[in-house]
Design a protein around this motif. Structure first.
Motif, mmCIF file in Angstrom:
data_model
loop_
_atom_site.group_PDB
_atom_site.id
_atom_site.type_symbol
_atom_site.label_atom_id
_atom_site.label_comp_id
_atom_site.label_asym_id
_atom_site.label_seq_id
_atom_site.Cartn_x
_atom_site.Cartn_y
_atom_site.Cartn_z
ATOM 1 N N ALA A 112 0.837 -1.205 0.000
ATOM 2 C CA ALA A 112 0.000 0.000 0.000
ATOM 3 C C ALA A 112 0.868 1.250 0.000
ATOM 4 C CB ALA A 112 -0.916 0.006 1.218
ATOM 5 N N ARG A 113 0.368 2.286 -0.676
ATOM 6 C CA ARG A 113 1.028 3.594 -0.660
ATOM 7 C C ARG A 113 0.269 4.472 0.313
ATOM 8 N NH1 ARG A 113 4.674 4.682 -4.373
ATOM 9 N NH2 ARG A 113 4.263 6.902 -4.311
ATOM 10 N N VAL A 114 0.997 5.070 1.240
ATOM 11 C CA VAL A 114 0.385 5.895 2.272
ATOM 12 C C VAL A 114 0.908 7.308 2.129
ATOM 13 C CG1 VAL A 114 0.145 6.251 4.759
ATOM 14 C CG2 VAL A 114 0.240 3.941 3.842
ATOM 15 N N SER A 115 0.005 8.283 2.165
ATOM 16 C CA SER A 115 0.429 9.686 2.190
ATOM 17 C C SER A 115 -0.264 10.376 3.351
ATOM 18 C CB SER A 115 0.117 10.387 0.866
ATOM 19 O OG SER A 115 -1.271 10.464 0.669
ATOM 20 N N ILE A 116 0.511 11.175 4.079
ATOM 21 C CA ILE A 116 0.000 11.922 5.222
ATOM 22 C C ILE A 116 0.239 13.399 4.945
ATOM 23 C CG2 ILE A 116 0.226 12.343 7.695
ATOM 24 C CD1 ILE A 116 1.176 9.475 8.016
ATOM 25 N N ASP A 117 -0.833 14.180 4.929
ATOM 26 C CA ASP A 117 -0.746 15.627 4.695
ATOM 27 C C ASP A 117 -1.344 16.354 5.882
ATOM 28 O OD1 ASP A 117 0.351 15.418 2.110
ATOM 29 O OD2 ASP A 117 -1.643 15.095 1.257
ATOM 30 N N LYS A 118 -0.599 17.336 6.372
ATOM 31 C CA LYS A 118 -1.094 18.180 7.450
ATOM 32 C C LYS A 118 -1.355 19.547 6.843
ATOM 33 C CE LYS A 118 -0.155 18.085 12.287
ATOM 34 N NZ LYS A 118 0.844 17.973 13.322
ATOM 35 N N ASP A 119 -2.614 19.974 6.886
ATOM 36 C CA ASP A 119 -2.997 21.242 6.276
ATOM 37 C C ASP A 119 -3.719 22.082 7.325
ATOM 38 O OD1 ASP A 119 -3.583 23.264 4.496
ATOM 39 O OD2 ASP A 119 -5.309 22.233 3.636
ATOM 40 N N GLY A 120 -2.981 22.969 7.967
ATOM 41 C CA GLY A 120 -3.587 23.823 8.987
ATOM 42 C C GLY A 120 -4.044 23.004 10.183
ATOM 43 N N VAL A 137 -7.598 0.138 -4.659
ATOM 44 C CA VAL A 137 -8.608 0.763 -3.813
ATOM 45 C C VAL A 137 -7.964 1.903 -3.044
ATOM 46 C CG1 VAL A 137 -10.062 -1.278 -3.595
ATOM 47 C CG2 VAL A 137 -8.248 -0.908 -1.966
ATOM 48 N N THR A 138 -8.748 2.946 -2.777
ATOM 49 C CA THR A 138 -8.250 4.134 -2.093
ATOM 50 C C THR A 138 -9.140 4.426 -0.900
ATOM 51 O OG1 THR A 138 -7.471 5.018 -4.187
ATOM 52 C CG2 THR A 138 -7.671 6.565 -2.368
ATOM 53 N N ALA A 139 -8.508 4.725 0.227
ATOM 54 C CA ALA A 139 -9.238 5.119 1.435
ATOM 55 C C ALA A 139 -8.611 6.399 1.960
ATOM 56 C CB ALA A 139 -9.179 4.029 2.485
ATOM 57 N N THR A 140 -9.436 7.404 2.206
ATOM 58 C CA THR A 140 -8.958 8.691 2.709
ATOM 59 C C THR A 140 -9.718 9.038 3.982
ATOM 60 O OG1 THR A 140 -8.497 9.438 0.468
ATOM 61 C CG2 THR A 140 -8.654 11.128 2.156
ATOM 62 N N THR A 141 -8.973 9.492 4.981
ATOM 63 C CA THR A 141 -9.566 9.886 6.247
ATOM 64 C C THR A 141 -9.013 11.242 6.651
ATOM 65 O OG1 THR A 141 -9.622 7.577 6.893
ATOM 66 C CG2 THR A 141 -9.975 9.170 8.616
ATOM 67 N N VAL A 142 -9.883 12.078 7.226
ATOM 68 C CA VAL A 142 -9.497 13.411 7.694
ATOM 69 C C VAL A 142 -9.771 13.477 9.184
ATOM 70 C CG1 VAL A 142 -9.921 15.883 7.476
ATOM 71 C CG2 VAL A 142 -10.042 14.422 5.467
ATOM 72 N N ALA A 143 -8.819 14.046 9.936
ATOM 73 C CA ALA A 143 -8.989 14.221 11.382
ATOM 74 C C ALA A 143 -8.538 15.617 11.764
ATOM 75 C CB ALA A 143 -8.174 13.176 12.145
ATOM 76 N N ALA A 144 -9.143 16.170 12.798
ATOM 77 C CA ALA A 144 -8.765 17.487 13.305
ATOM 78 C C ALA A 144 -7.498 17.354 14.147
ATOM 79 C CB ALA A 144 -9.890 18.078 14.140
ATOM 80 N N VAL A 145 -6.593 18.328 13.985
ATOM 81 C CA VAL A 145 -5.322 18.309 14.712
ATOM 82 C C VAL A 145 -5.555 18.819 16.127
ATOM 83 C CG1 VAL A 145 -2.997 19.276 14.820
ATOM 84 C CG2 VAL A 145 -3.984 18.645 12.624
ATOM 85 N N GLU A 146 -5.033 18.077 17.083
ATOM 86 C CA GLU A 146 -5.084 18.529 18.465
ATOM 87 C C GLU A 146 -3.890 19.442 18.714
ATOM 88 O OE1 GLU A 146 -5.461 15.230 21.099
ATOM 89 O OE2 GLU A 146 -7.208 14.455 20.049
ATOM 90 N N PRO A 147 -4.010 20.387 19.616
ATOM 91 C CA PRO A 147 -2.907 21.321 19.865
ATOM 92 C C PRO A 147 -1.646 20.598 20.333
ATOM 93 C CG PRO A 147 -4.890 21.982 21.058
ATOM 94 C CD PRO A 147 -5.164 20.662 20.446
ATOM 95 N N GLY A 148 -0.495 21.046 19.832
ATOM 96 C CA GLY A 148 0.772 20.437 20.214
ATOM 97 C C GLY A 148 1.817 20.698 19.144
ATOM 98 N N PRO A 149 3.048 20.225 19.349
ATOM 99 C CA PRO A 149 4.106 20.443 18.366
ATOM 100 C C PRO A 149 3.905 19.595 17.112
ATOM 101 C CG PRO A 149 4.891 19.013 20.099
ATOM 102 C CD PRO A 149 3.504 19.483 20.507
ATOM 103 N N GLU A 150 4.387 20.118 15.970
ATOM 104 C CA GLU A 150 4.312 19.369 14.717
ATOM 105 C C GLU A 150 5.489 18.410 14.648
ATOM 106 O OE1 GLU A 150 4.464 20.172 9.955
ATOM 107 O OE2 GLU A 150 3.632 21.688 11.246
ATOM 108 N N LEU A 151 5.196 17.121 14.518
ATOM 109 C CA LEU A 151 6.247 16.113 14.550
ATOM 110 C C LEU A 151 6.633 15.583 13.184
ATOM 111 C CD1 LEU A 151 5.014 14.015 17.597
ATOM 112 C CD2 LEU A 151 6.811 15.733 17.550
ATOM 113 N N PHE A 152 5.684 15.466 12.248
ATOM 114 C CA PHE A 152 5.956 14.777 11.000
ATOM 115 C C PHE A 152 5.624 15.668 9.814
ATOM 116 C CE2 PHE A 152 4.842 11.617 14.163
ATOM 117 C CZ PHE A 152 6.006 10.881 14.180
ATOM 118 N N PRO A 153 6.577 15.860 8.880
ATOM 119 C CA PRO A 153 6.284 16.627 7.663
ATOM 120 C C PRO A 153 5.467 15.785 6.690
ATOM 121 C CG PRO A 153 8.516 15.811 7.594
ATOM 122 C CD PRO A 153 7.962 15.443 8.948
ATOM 123 N N PRO A 154 4.730 16.429 5.760
ATOM 124 C CA PRO A 154 3.952 15.657 4.790
ATOM 125 C C PRO A 154 4.861 15.001 3.752
ATOM 126 C CG PRO A 154 3.725 17.993 4.369
ATOM 127 C CD PRO A 154 4.511 17.866 5.621
#
Length: 134
Positions: free
Chosen positions: A74-82, A105-122
């Motif tokens: 599987a190919r996984v992409s993680i994007d943090k946008d705001g 097959v493609t599955a996409t999920t969106v979650a709200a960011v909780e306050p804290g430091p940014e650890l992982f770049p997209p």
């Protein structure tokens, strides 16, 4: 008393119908089993995307979660946008025949960011491969 055998024009028709219909039934069986495999892969990809999105939104390692739960290849992409995290998992589905084209097959999920430091770049990675995060 004499036995009479009714030999009509229908002799051998069952064999001919079976010879014509059996390949069609086998094709339907292969397509059905491939569809069942695609639905299972979609469920696994959706679960991996959901859990990785929740992990990244809480500041945890989403790549480790994606690697543990995503289907092989599987190919996984993680994007943090705001204030949102979007995780997309694209997984190949193997067909049961060599002539059947490969499905993805493609599955996409969106979650709200909780306050804290940014650890992982997209970035994008291949699970089980030799890519970033893989």
């Amino acid at each position: 008393m004499r036995r009479c055998r009714w030999a009509g024009r229908d002799r051998g028709s069952f064999t001919a119908e079976l010879a014509a219909g059996l390949p069609a039934l086998l094709l339907l069986l292969f397509v059905g089993l491939t569809a069942v495999d695609a639905v299972g892969t979609k469920g696994t990809a959706l679960h991996a995307a959901r859990e990785a999105a929740v992990a990244v939104s809480r500041g945890a390692d989403g790549w480790a979660v994606a690697r543990a739960l995503a289907p092989p290849g599987a190919r996984v992409s993680i994007d943090k946008d705001g204030q949102r995290v979007r995780v997309t998992v694209r997984a190949p589905v193997r067909g049961l025949g060599t002539r059947i084209p490969r499905l993805t097959v493609t599955a996409t999920t969106v979650a709200a960011v909780e306050p804290g430091p940014e650890l992982f770049p997209p970035v994008e990675a291949v699970v089980g491969g030799s890519g970033v995060g893989g």
